[in-house]
Design a protein around this motif. Structure first.
Motif: not given
Length: 656
Positions: A323, A327, A403
Motif C-alpha cells: 500500500i 501511494a 491508495a
C-alpha cells in the motif's frame, strides 16, 4: 484504537481551521498601501463578493430541492450528508476567495518594501484556500462517520455493513460535486468573458496595456481571477478530495477480510496527515528573493512528510507495505503530470516556441499549431496514469488504485495554496499597474506573476490527474454498491445496452463542454460591445480624463455567467439518472467509464492547448518576432484569449 483513529480526522480538521484563522489574521494585518491601491482593491472585493452572493443564492435552490428529494427517497441521513458536503464546499471556496481578494493589495504593498515579503504574503493568502479545502473536507466526513457509526451501535465492520453507514456518506460527495460544478462553470464563464472583453478591445482595438485603468472591463477581469481560478478550482479539488476518501472507505469494506476496519479508516487518517503536512509546508514559506526555490522546497517537504506517513500507516495500520508503494506511485504521478504540463505550456520548450514561430504567418497557423500541441499533450499524461493504475492494481488490487489516489491527493492543500498564489500575484501586478507604482515594484510583482503562471499550470495538470484517478476509485465503489463486483455479473461491453451507455458517457462530455464554451462566447460578445460603447460614448476616456463604468462590465459578466451555468448543470445531473432508469445499472457503469476517458482527454486538451497559446503570446511579448504590437503578437492575441485554459476540467465533471 479504532475509536482513536476515528477521532484523528476531526482533530486534524479543527487544527486546520485554527491555522486558517491564523493565516487570515496574518495576511489582513499587513499594510494595504496607498488610497488609490485600496480603492482599486475595494472594486475587486465588491465585484467578487457580489458575484458569489448571487451565485450562492442560485445554487441554494438546487441544493434545497435535491436535499428534499434525498430525504424522501433515502431518509434524513442522506439529506444531511448532501447538505453538509455542498455547504462545506461552498464555505471553503468563499473563505479562500475572500482571503485572496484581501491578499492581493497587501502583496502589492509588501512589494514596495521587498519582493521576499510579497512572496510570503501572497502564498499565505493562497494557503487560506488550500488549508480550508482539506480541513473542512476531513472534518465533515469525520463528523458524519462518528455520528452515523454511533447511531449504528458502534464502529465495526459488521455495524458499518449492516447499517449502510458508508452509503450514507456518498451524498456528501454528491453535494460537493454539485457545488463544484456550479463554481467551476459559473466562474469559468465569468472570468473568460471578462478576459476577452478586456484584452480584445483594450489591447487590440485601443492599443492600451493589459491592466490599464481606462479599460472598463479591467476590474471584471481581476474579479474573474478570484471567482474562477480561486473559488472554482478550490471547489473542484474539495470535491475530488472528498469523493476519493469516501470511495476508498467503501472499497475498504470489500477488503475487510484482509485489512479489517483499518482498511476503512486508512484514507481518512492518511489525508489527515496530509492536512498537517500542508501546514508545515506553508510555514516553510519565508521571505526570499528566490520564489521558485522556496515554493519547490515547500512542495518537496509536504511530499516527504506524506511519504513517511504512508509507510508508517501501511506497515503499522494495514500490515501491507505494498500500500505504501501504491501511494508513492500516486505521488510520483502528480510530479510527472506536472512536468509534462510544464513542457507543453512552458515558454522555454519546443511546443510553445513552435506556436510562436507560426504566428508570423497569421492566426490560421496559430490555430493549427495550438490544436496539435493540445492533442499531442493528451498522450503522455494518460500513459502515466495508465502505468500507475496497472502497477498499483498489481500491488494491491482495486485497493491499491485507491491508495495511489490517496497518494496524489495528499498534497491537495499545498498544491491549492500554490495555485491560489497565482491569481493573487496576478491581481497584485494589476493593482500596481493601475495605481501607477514605480517600475521597480511592478517588475518584482511581474516575477511573482510569472511564478504564479507556473504553479497554475502544475495545478491544472494535478487537478486533471486527481479527477481521472478519483474516477477509477468512484467506479470501483459504484461496482461494489451496485453489486457488480462479482465475477458472474461483470459489465460486458458486448451487450448493446452497455455499449450505448459507454457512448453516451463519452458524448455527454462533448455536449457539456460545447454548451459551456458557447455561453462564454455569448457573454464575451456582450462584454466586447459594452467596452466599445464606453470608449465611444464616454468623453475623455481614452485620454484618462474620465472614469469608466466598471460596475456595468461586472454586472454583465455576473448576470450572464449565472444564467449560462443552469442548463449544462441540469443536463449533467439528469443524464446519469436517465441512463440508469432507462438502461440499468450495468450500462450506467459503462456510462461512467465513457465519461472518465473522454472527459479526461478533453480536459488535458483544453488545459494545454489554451496554456500553450497563451504562453506563446507572452513569449512574443518578451521581444521575440517583433515583440508587443507586432503582427505576430496581434495574431496570437486574437487566438490565445478565447482559448486560455479557463474551462479546464468541465468535461471531467460529467464523469462525476
Amino acid at each position: 484504537m479504532d475509536r482513536m483513529l476515528e477521532l484523528i480526522p476531526i482533530a486534524a480538521g479543527l487544527v486546520a481551521l485554527g491555522f486558517v484563522a491564523f493565516l487570515y489574521r496574518s495576511v489582513t494585518g499587513e499594510e494595504a498601501g496607498t488610497e488609490r491601491m485600496r480603492q482599486i482593491a475595494s472594486f475587486i472585493q465588491e465585484g467578487a463578493n457580489a458575484y458569489m452572493r448571487r451565485q450562492y443564492t442560485t445554487i441554494a435552490y438546487f441544493i434545497a430541492a435535491l436535499a428534499v428529494v434525498l430525504a424522501l427517497a433515502r431518509g434524513w441521513a442522506s439529506a444531511l450528508s448532501f447538505l453538509l458536503g455542498s455547504g462545506l464546499s461552498l464555505l471553503a471556496a468563499y473563505v479562500g476567495m475572500n482571503a485572496a481578494t484581501r491578499a492581493n493589495v497587501r502583496t502589492t504593498a509588501a512589494a514596495m518594501r521587498s519582493p521576499g515579503r510579497a512572496l510570503r504574503v501572497a502564498f499565505w493568502g493562497g494557503a487560506v484556500m488550500g488549508v480550508s479545502i482539506v480541513g473542512l473536507s476531513i472534518l465533515g466526513i469525520g463528523c458524519l462517520l462518528l455520528l452515523y457509526s454511533w447511531m449504528a451501535g458502534g464502529l465495526s465492520v459488521e455495524a458499518l455493513e449492516s447499517a449502510g453507514v458508508l452509503e450514507e456518506l456518498v451524498p456528501f460527495g454528491l453535494g460537493a460535486s454539485l457545488a463544484a460544478l456550479f463554481a467551476q462553470l459559473g466562474g469559468g464563464i465569468y472570468t473568460k468573458a471578462a478576459d476577452i472583453g478586456a484584452d480584445l478591445v483594450g489591447k487590440v482595438e485601443e492599443g492600451i496595456p493589459e491592466d490599464d485603468p481606462r479599460n472598463p472591463a479591467v476590474i471584471a477581469d481581476q474579479v474573474g481571477d478570484n471567482v474562477g481560478d480561486c473559488a472554482g478550482r478550490g471547489a473542484d479539488l474539495f470535491e475530488s478530495f472528498s469523493d476519493n476518501i469516501i470511495g476508498m472507505m467503501i472499497l475498504g469494506l470489500a477488503f475487510a477480510a484482509r485489512y479489517g476496519l483499518s482498511g476503512v479508516l486508512f484514507p481518512l487518517v492518511a489525508e489527515s496527515v496530509g492536512v498537517l503536512s500542508t501546514i508545515v509546508a506553508v510555514l516553510l514559506i519565508r521571505e526570499s528573493g528566490e520564489p521558485v526555490k522556496t515554493i519547490n522546497a515547500s512542495l518537496l517537504a509536504a511530499g516527504v512528510i506524506n511519504a513517511v506517513a504512508f509507510y508508517l500507516l501501511a506497515v503499522q495500520l494495514l500490515g501491507d507495505p505494498s500500500i505504501f508503494l501504491a501511494a508513492l506511485l500516486g505521488l510520483a504521478a502528480s510530479l510527472f503530470v506536472g512536468l509534462i504540463v510544464q513542457y507543453y505550456t512552458g515558454t522555454g520548450y519546443r511546443p510553445v516556441r513552435e506556436i510562436a514561430d507560426s504566428s508570423r504567418f497569421g492566426p490560421a497557423l496559430d490555430v493549427i499549431s495550438g490544436l496539435s500541441v493540445g492533442m499531442e499533450s493528451s498522450f503522455l499524461p494518460f500513459i502515466v496514469i495508465s502505468v500507475v493504475v496497472v502497477a498499483s492494481y498489481w500491488l494491491a488490487g482495486l485497493y491499491g488504485i485507491a491508495a495511489a489516489t490517496v497518494g496524489i491527493l495528499s498534497t491537495t492543500g499545498i498544491i491549492m495554496a500554490s495555485d491560489t498564489f497565482g491569481p493573487i500575484s496576478d491581481n497584485a501586478a494589476g493593482i500596481a499597474e493601475m495605481s501607477g507604482l514605480s517600475e521597480e515594484v511592478r517588475d518584482s510583482l511581474d516575477v511573482l506573476d510569472a511564478v504564479g503562471n507556473t504553479t497554475k499550470a502544475i495545478t491544472k495538470g494535478y487537478a486533471m490527474a486527481c479527477a481521472v484517478l478519483s474516477a477509477f476509485v468512484l467506479f470501483a465503489a459504484y461496482l461494489e454498491v451496485a453489486g457488480l463486483a462479482e465475477a458472474q455479473v461483470r459489465v460486458d461491453i458486448a451487450e448493446p445496452e452497455v455499449l450505448v451507455g459507454l457512448i453516451l458517457g463519452g458524448v455527454l462530455a462533448f455536449l457539456f463542454s460545447a454548451m459551456a464554451i458557447r455561453e462564454v462566447g455569448r457573454t464575451a460578445g456582450e462584454m466586447v460591445e459594452e467596452v466599445r460603447r464606453q470608449f465611444r460614448e464616454i468623453p475623455g476616456l481614452r485620454k484618462g480624463e474620465a472614469k469608466p463604468d466598471y460596475a456595468r462590465c461586472v454586472d454583465i459578466a455576473t448576470r450572464r455567467a449565472l444564467r449560462g451555468m443552469v442548463l449544462p448543470t441540469l443536463i449533467t445531473l439528469a443524464a446519469p439518472v436517465a441512463v440508469g432508469l432507462w438502461l440499468g445499472v450495468k450500462p450506467l457503469g459503462a456510462f461512467i467509464v465513457g465519461g472518465t476517458v473522454v472527459g479526461g482527454l478533453l480536459a488535458v486538451f483544453m488545459i494545454n492547448a489554451g496554456g500553450a497559446l497563451d504562453n506563446a503570446k507572452k513569449l512574443i511579448e518578451s521581444g521575440l518576432h517583433g515583440g508587443k504590437g507586432s503582427p505576430a503578437h496581434l495574431s496570437l492575441i486574437h487566438i490565445s484569449e478565447p482559448t486560455r485554459p479557463r474551462l479546464i476540467s468541465y468535461a471531467v465533471f460529467c464523469l462525476k
